[in-house]
Design an enzyme around this catalytic site. Sequence first.
Site, PDB file in Angstrom:
ATOM      1  N   GLN A 100       0.852  -1.191   0.000  1.00  0.00           N
ATOM      2  CA  GLN A 100       0.000   0.000   0.000  1.00  0.00           C
ATOM      3  C   GLN A 100       0.889   1.243   0.000  1.00  0.00           C
ATOM      4  OE1 GLN A 100      -2.413   1.700   3.315  1.00  0.00           O
ATOM      5  NE2 GLN A 100      -4.157   1.006   2.091  1.00  0.00           N
ATOM      6  N   TYR A 186      -6.114  10.988   3.820  1.00  0.00           N
ATOM      7  CA  TYR A 186      -4.725  11.254   3.439  1.00  0.00           C
ATOM      8  C   TYR A 186      -4.680  11.987   2.099  1.00  0.00           C
ATOM      9  CZ  TYR A 186      -3.891   8.241   7.421  1.00  0.00           C
ATOM     10  OH  TYR A 186      -3.892   7.718   8.686  1.00  0.00           O
ATOM     11  N   ARG A 233      -7.423   2.177  -2.830  1.00  0.00           N
ATOM     12  CA  ARG A 233      -8.376   2.139  -1.710  1.00  0.00           C
ATOM     13  C   ARG A 233      -9.039   3.500  -1.594  1.00  0.00           C
ATOM     14  NH1 ARG A 233      -7.849   0.756   4.795  1.00  0.00           N
ATOM     15  NH2 ARG A 233      -9.137  -1.112   4.674  1.00  0.00           N
ATOM     16  N   GLY A 322      -9.243  -6.410   9.235  1.00  0.00           N
ATOM     17  CA  GLY A 322      -8.085  -5.769   9.808  1.00  0.00           C
ATOM     18  C   GLY A 322      -7.725  -6.332  11.160  1.00  0.00           C
TER      19      GLY A 322
END
Length: 364
Positions: A100, A186, A233, A322
């Site tokens: 990622q 982000y 994502r 997760g």
Amino acid sequence: MTSPLFSSVHIGGREASHRIVMAPMTRARSTQPGDVPNAMNARYYAQRASAALIVSEATQVSSQGKGYSFTPGIYSREQVAGWRLVTQAVHAKGGRIFAQLWHVGRVSHPDFHNGELPVAPSALPFEGKIWKVDPATGRGEMIDSPTPRALERDEIRGIIADFRRAARNAIDAGFDGVEIHGANGYLVDQFLRTTSNVRTDEYGGSRKNRLRFLEELVSEVTAEVGANRTAIRLAPFLTARGMACPDILPTILEAVEFLQAKQVAYVHLVEADWDDAPQVTEEFRKPVRARFSGTIIVAGKYDIERTNWVLERGYADLVAFGRPFVANPDLPARLAQRLPLADFDPATLFGGQDHGYTDYQPMQ
């Protein structure tokens, strides 16, 4: 009746016997100085190689992209060598792993950047905290992020080049592909939203302009490593960190149309997972699927019942887990056999050594 979660699927360049993905999770255990992945990280990921696909923890594409203590990078020679330990360990166990790729944008602190402010599409204050270790005590704590400075045009193009180099580094390190982190407030996400992007040039304003950074970034990465090894994502329903944009859902749908045309490996949709988070509606899931015929991964507090529901209706092809993977390295086997899941120690999620990281045991 067999759960659709345990039907075969093609993902990460192979056929998997189930549809359980290990979601990216920041664990903050890279070697210092230099944010270098290490043998302990390799053990951790290899223990979880029974996932249909592992998505690595978020990995900064440059020193500027860093926003938390001890998170790994993928821009130096030492970092690439460290990640090679990880991919070799995962592949030796028969697993597949994507890296990622991450730039945190404004969710950072000057202490990571020699006193310089973090960067963002626009110089807007926001509510956001980052995890930072105090060098005097060695203890980590959540601290506020300051108001960032706005990126210049040339800097934007430089960041896109950083992502392209990082994608090449990931493939050279042995990853099966890369997932661009376009979620959770982000940098990529910051460009998409009117609440974080008030630019008046070609990267802000209209929906088309706010999508430009994502589109240029994906185009560069796919040109470098191939569309079949490029994924992204996205977080349509995120509201935290000042990201409650009234135009985000139609913006995400237009992004999905672009991603369909690019034929990327998959789209990974992370759903808000706090207790009172907005529910992802079928009114949104249906147009996403109508626009994207490729592989869709979803994540966000899924249990077996919700997992079966989303897979049976065709809204997703795989489901990412997760925190259940933290204390349950053999999570696919436990879910298949309906075995109880172990609880993780929240105090050991970020930073530290093997305790709370590689010492969780599989079921005997």
